[in-house]
Design a protein around this motif. Sequence first.
Motif, PDB file in Angstrom:
ATOM      1  N   GLU A  20      35.117  35.159  41.194  1.00 32.91           N
ATOM      2  CA  GLU A  20      35.998  36.013  41.987  1.00 32.91           C
ATOM      3  C   GLU A  20      36.593  37.121  41.126  1.00 32.91           C
ATOM      4  O   GLU A  20      36.731  38.271  41.583  1.00 32.91           O
ATOM      5  CB  GLU A  20      37.123  35.184  42.612  1.00 32.91           C
ATOM      6  N   THR A  59      36.389  41.129  41.779  1.00 34.65           N
ATOM      7  CA  THR A  59      37.558  42.004  41.844  1.00 34.65           C
ATOM      8  C   THR A  59      37.445  43.144  40.836  1.00 34.65           C
ATOM      9  O   THR A  59      37.763  44.305  41.142  1.00 34.65           O
ATOM     10  CB  THR A  59      38.845  41.194  41.595  1.00 34.65           C
ATOM     11  N   SER A 112      36.677  42.932  47.246  1.00 36.69           N
ATOM     12  CA  SER A 112      37.864  42.182  47.650  1.00 36.69           C
ATOM     13  C   SER A 112      37.457  40.797  48.151  1.00 36.69           C
ATOM     14  O   SER A 112      36.747  40.686  49.153  1.00 36.69           O
ATOM     15  CB  SER A 112      38.593  42.930  48.770  1.00 36.69           C
ATOM     16  N   THR A 142      37.133  37.385  50.104  1.00 29.62           N
ATOM     17  CA  THR A 142      37.383  37.196  51.536  1.00 29.62           C
ATOM     18  C   THR A 142      37.946  35.814  51.822  1.00 29.62           C
ATOM     19  O   THR A 142      37.480  35.113  52.722  1.00 29.62           O
ATOM     20  CB  THR A 142      36.091  37.396  52.343  1.00 29.62           C
ATOM     21  N   ALA A 147      32.993  38.124  48.862  1.00 30.39           N
ATOM     22  CA  ALA A 147      33.863  39.302  48.723  1.00 30.39           C
ATOM     23  C   ALA A 147      33.311  40.418  49.598  1.00 30.39           C
ATOM     24  O   ALA A 147      32.173  40.369  50.061  1.00 30.39           O
ATOM     25  CB  ALA A 147      33.946  39.747  47.264  1.00 30.39           C
ATOM     26  N   ARG A 200      33.163  44.808  50.221  1.00 28.59           N
ATOM     27  CA  ARG A 200      33.459  46.179  49.805  1.00 28.59           C
ATOM     28  C   ARG A 200      34.315  46.798  50.917  1.00 28.59           C
ATOM     29  O   ARG A 200      33.827  47.003  52.029  1.00 28.59           O
ATOM     30  CB  ARG A 200      32.165  46.985  49.622  1.00 28.59           C
ATOM     31  N   LEU A 201      35.548  47.018  50.628  1.00 30.80           N
ATOM     32  CA  LEU A 201      36.481  47.451  51.663  1.00 30.80           C
ATOM     33  C   LEU A 201      36.079  48.803  52.233  1.00 30.80           C
ATOM     34  O   LEU A 201      35.661  49.703  51.494  1.00 30.80           O
ATOM     35  CB  LEU A 201      37.897  47.521  51.114  1.00 30.80           C
TER      36      LEU A 201
END
Length: 293
Positions: free
Chosen positions: A261, A265, A270, A272, A288, A290-291
């Motif tokens: 994680e 980051t 990000s 999840t 995770a 990708r915002l």
Amino acid sequence: MSHFAGQSIDAARRVLAARLLAVGNDSAELDARLLVGAALGLDLTGMVKAAKRTLTHDEADRLEDLARRRLAGEPVARILGIKEFWGLPLHLSAATLVPRPDTETVVERALELLRADGASDRALRIADLGTGSGAILLALLSELPNAHGFATDISAAALRTASRNAAELGLGDRATWIACDYGSALTGAFDLIVSNPPYIPSADIAGLDIEVRAYDPRAALDGGADGLDAYRALVSQSAGLLTSGGFLVVEVGRGQSGQVEALMTASGLSPTGPPKADLGGVPRAVSARRLPR
């Protein structure tokens, strides 16, 4: 002389189960049934119907050969050349891992994320990095009828095995096979990237069960000194390959979820939520996103 000469099918199964149990095999009954079926070319129904029939000389010899291989530690899936994953029968080769139930956790997490996002019916682009037998990708394609998959592996032999599996499952027209190291040769944007990379620390491989250390390809096990080498490569690659809002889901080993994680980051992804645990309670699937920007 074979231990099974002159035995009925039912007696041969019981003799083999006892031999396996004597060496500590905790799935002796199931293994014996599968191996007897393989030696005789019979499914369970056929074995029940012919239970009292005496094995021929050739059948007894074939079963003895299979028994010796299993007693030496070779996994049943390797002996049979096939393993079920997500309900799909998958051919194996020396270049592929035997798919394990723990890895279905990656499929489950990926589907949860896509369905929660309302994306499961879209024409998704999925990448499976280090695909091996194709297990994760083919499971996802079987659940996502409009998706197309791109599977990579450094082993051409593994890709041939995965391609055969896709063709026999009727999924070959929705899969593309690419020989490269993780995502190094991929271009374009992907809605979902999945991977079950090698994550065993190099020094720990000698202590693995014989079924793993002697029969699974070392390249699919060895994750380097700390077990995280593959993640350092594929997480950063994935961050640049995901669509805005795309997901990365990877399998991890025991105690690795926090470190993976952190790599996600650091690459701008990000997490999840908490990792998804396997049936044994081990955090197994780390994900995770990708915002969106």
